[in-house]
Motif scaffolding. Structure first.
Motif, mmCIF file in Angstrom:
data_model
loop_
_atom_site.group_PDB
_atom_site.id
_atom_site.type_symbol
_atom_site.label_atom_id
_atom_site.label_comp_id
_atom_site.label_asym_id
_atom_site.label_seq_id
_atom_site.Cartn_x
_atom_site.Cartn_y
_atom_site.Cartn_z
ATOM 1 N N ASN A 121 0.808 -1.359 -0.001
ATOM 2 C CA ASN A 121 0.018 -0.193 0.004
ATOM 3 C C ASN A 121 0.969 1.364 0.038
ATOM 4 N N ARG A 122 2.134 1.284 -0.012
ATOM 5 C CA ARG A 122 3.187 2.399 -0.011
ATOM 6 C C ARG A 122 2.954 2.925 -1.283
ATOM 7 N N VAL A 123 2.921 4.539 -1.332
ATOM 8 C CA VAL A 123 2.674 5.065 -2.347
ATOM 9 C C VAL A 123 3.869 5.190 -3.411
ATOM 10 N N VAL A 124 3.662 4.971 -4.880
ATOM 11 C CA VAL A 124 4.616 4.770 -5.898
ATOM 12 C C VAL A 124 4.416 6.063 -6.691
ATOM 13 N N PRO A 125 5.547 6.659 -7.307
ATOM 14 C CA PRO A 125 5.207 7.853 -8.163
ATOM 15 C C PRO A 125 4.541 7.462 -9.435
ATOM 16 N N LEU A 126 3.528 8.118 -9.999
ATOM 17 C CA LEU A 126 2.846 7.802 -11.267
ATOM 18 C C LEU A 126 3.993 7.738 -12.413
ATOM 19 N N THR A 127 4.904 8.607 -12.234
ATOM 20 C CA THR A 127 6.056 8.642 -13.127
ATOM 21 C C THR A 127 6.822 7.204 -13.322
ATOM 22 N N VAL A 128 6.958 6.727 -12.391
ATOM 23 C CA VAL A 128 7.623 5.475 -12.355
ATOM 24 C C VAL A 128 6.710 4.538 -13.277
ATOM 25 N N ILE A 220 -0.585 0.678 -12.748
ATOM 26 C CA ILE A 220 -1.095 1.821 -12.334
ATOM 27 C C ILE A 220 -2.063 1.486 -10.976
ATOM 28 N N THR A 221 -2.279 0.204 -10.793
ATOM 29 C CA THR A 221 -3.094 -0.172 -9.485
ATOM 30 C C THR A 221 -2.096 -1.097 -8.378
ATOM 31 N N GLY A 222 -1.023 -1.671 -9.123
ATOM 32 C CA GLY A 222 -0.388 -2.359 -8.295
ATOM 33 C C GLY A 222 -1.173 -3.825 -7.789
ATOM 34 N N MET A 223 -2.289 -4.094 -8.476
ATOM 35 C CA MET A 223 -2.945 -5.465 -7.943
ATOM 36 C C MET A 223 -3.091 -6.406 -8.994
ATOM 37 N N LEU A 224 -3.198 -7.816 -8.838
ATOM 38 C CA LEU A 224 -3.255 -8.873 -9.573
ATOM 39 C C LEU A 224 -4.437 -8.746 -10.544
ATOM 40 N N PRO A 225 -4.432 -8.900 -11.729
ATOM 41 C CA PRO A 225 -5.869 -8.830 -12.457
ATOM 42 C C PRO A 225 -6.712 -9.948 -12.103
ATOM 43 N N PHE A 226 -7.773 -9.751 -12.095
ATOM 44 C CA PHE A 226 -8.832 -10.636 -11.543
ATOM 45 C C PHE A 226 -8.594 -11.526 -10.406
ATOM 46 N N GLN A 227 -7.953 -10.809 -9.175
ATOM 47 C CA GLN A 227 -7.487 -11.457 -8.188
ATOM 48 C C GLN A 227 -8.454 -12.240 -7.315
ATOM 49 N N ASN A 228 -9.787 -11.813 -7.466
ATOM 50 C CA ASN A 228 -10.727 -12.524 -6.978
ATOM 51 C C ASN A 228 -11.500 -13.788 -7.670
ATOM 52 N N MET A 229 -10.683 -14.245 -8.930
ATOM 53 C CA MET A 229 -10.927 -15.058 -9.499
ATOM 54 C C MET A 229 -9.985 -16.222 -9.780
ATOM 55 N N ILE A 247 -10.862 0.224 -13.902
ATOM 56 C CA ILE A 247 -9.881 1.157 -14.091
ATOM 57 C C ILE A 247 -10.315 2.272 -12.795
ATOM 58 N N PRO A 248 -9.268 2.310 -11.911
ATOM 59 C CA PRO A 248 -9.796 3.551 -10.850
ATOM 60 C C PRO A 248 -10.337 4.802 -11.681
ATOM 61 N N SER A 249 -11.288 5.353 -10.648
ATOM 62 C CA SER A 249 -11.826 6.162 -11.037
ATOM 63 C C SER A 249 -11.189 7.706 -11.049
ATOM 64 N N ASP A 250 -9.924 7.631 -10.421
ATOM 65 C CA ASP A 250 -9.055 8.567 -10.455
ATOM 66 C C ASP A 250 -7.877 8.675 -11.345
ATOM 67 N N CYS A 251 -7.803 7.740 -12.266
ATOM 68 C CA CYS A 251 -6.882 7.136 -13.237
ATOM 69 C C CYS A 251 -6.983 8.376 -14.155
ATOM 70 N N LEU A 252 -5.734 8.935 -14.624
ATOM 71 C CA LEU A 252 -5.497 9.870 -15.817
ATOM 72 C C LEU A 252 -6.229 9.510 -16.925
ATOM 73 N N GLU A 284 3.312 10.788 -20.419
ATOM 74 C CA GLU A 284 4.720 11.325 -19.508
ATOM 75 C C GLU A 284 4.706 12.893 -19.673
ATOM 76 N N ALA A 285 4.671 13.454 -20.742
ATOM 77 C CA ALA A 285 4.545 14.736 -20.677
ATOM 78 C C ALA A 285 3.331 15.727 -20.027
ATOM 79 N N GLU A 286 2.397 14.948 -20.202
ATOM 80 C CA GLU A 286 1.290 15.546 -19.440
ATOM 81 C C GLU A 286 1.574 15.492 -17.864
ATOM 82 N N ILE A 287 2.183 14.370 -17.242
ATOM 83 C CA ILE A 287 2.160 14.117 -15.748
ATOM 84 C C ILE A 287 3.266 15.424 -15.555
#
Length: 307
Positions: A121-128, A220-229, A247-252, A284-287
């Motif tokens: 859950n640690r924050v990771v830069p979006l640029t990464v 973007i999310t750090g999660m495993l795709p379809f992790q509940n399946m 897709i997260p609601s706050d995704c660019l 990348e330029a927008e960010i």
């Protein structure tokens, strides 16, 4: 002329059938991963850290042994042909009796999937995330430019090196793009697999683009795709229900657009990797200009912040 000197990959694949290593210069440590036919070891060769894929040829299963030989040959040929900053560097290979091995440069950072699991859950830069995605897209644009299909693009096969760059690995199931009706079905991994491959329909290089869309979502999310399946449940949902990761609601928006275009059910709608690179460069330029301190968390329960 050696394989590395040849200019046309298909000629190399047809003509070259010998790879040699001086095993006296090889030292092997403990295994750090398990594969379908053997284990991965960290070792040294000529003083360089290497990853050693050690394959044990099945003695009492001719069909499985033939498949292993096919994948071994394919991976060595591919790796020896590909030379790009975002493709894992081939060092050598050897076939000795029942044990065969492939040597590549060693990735100290492990795989992208391991990296994301460590982040929790640690924050990771979006640029990464965007930089990593660009590395993958540039590597795949090169692979596709040579007429190859990877067929198993996923975060486990993306390696992180000391300079933080990402390199694509594991070309054991890669193929030259030809008429695909005769290609082996169900190669790859269900969570990242395009629906046309799951359904055993003809496919093109666009299956890799689909898989990249899933990888970008992971970054973007750090999660495993379809992790509940289970993997099979995920495949069923993708094919029969049109399911895709949320897709997260706050995704660019620019990143959300790339994902949705890449994993479109219609392969013709999916952009080529040359376009994906361009779109990511724009992102990348927008960010860099409008979200100077944008960061994201590796869990959708923790939204991205712009503090």
């Amino acid at each position: 002329m050696s394989l590395m000197d040849r200019s046309h990959p298909t000629e190399s694949l047809r003509d070259y059938d010998e790879w040699t290593l001086d095993l006296r210069r090889l030292s092997m440590g403990v295994p750090f991963a398990q594969g379908a036919f053997g284990k991965l070891y960290r070792g040294t060769y000529n003083g360089e850290d290497v990853a050693i894929k050690l394959l044990e040829r099945p003695e009492n299963d001719p069909e499985r042994a033939q498949l292993m030989e096919q994948q071994f040959t394919q991976e060595v040929m591919m790796l020896a042909t590909l030379r790009h900053p975002n493709i894992v560097r081939f060092i050598g290979a050897c076939r000795k009796l029942m044990v065969w091995c492939i040597l590549t440069e060693y990735a100290k950072g492990g795989s992208v999937r391991q990296f994301l699991m460590r982040r929790q859950n640690r924050v990771v830069p979006l640029t990464v995330a965007v930089k990593q995605a660009l590395d993958v897209a540039r590597g795949m644009a090169y692979v596709h430019g040579l007429g190859f299909i990877h067929r198993d693009l996923k975060s486990d096969n993306l390696l992180i090196f000391g300079d933080k760059s990402i390199k694509i690995a594991d070309f054991g199931v890669a193929r030259i793009e030809v008429q695909t009706e005769g290609m082996t079905p169900e190669t790859g991994t269900y969570r990242w697999m395009a629906p046309e491959m799951i359904q055993h329909r003809p496919y093109t290089q666009k299956v890799d683009v689909y898989s990249f869309g899933i990888v970008l979502w992971e970054l973007i999310t750090g999660m495993l795709p379809f992790q509940n399946m289970t993997a099979v449940q995920a495949a069923f949902a993708v094919v029969n229900k049109g399911a895709r990761p949320i897709i997260p609601s706050d995704c660019l928006p620019v990143l959300a657009e790339i994902m949705t275009r890449c994993w479109d059910a219609n392969p013709e709608v999916r952009p080529p990797f040359t376009d994906v690179v361009r779109m990511l460069e724009n992102a990348e330029a927008e960010i860099g200009t409008t979200v100077r301190k944008a960061r994201f968390r590796c869990c959708m329960s923790h939204p991205m912040t712009t503090d």
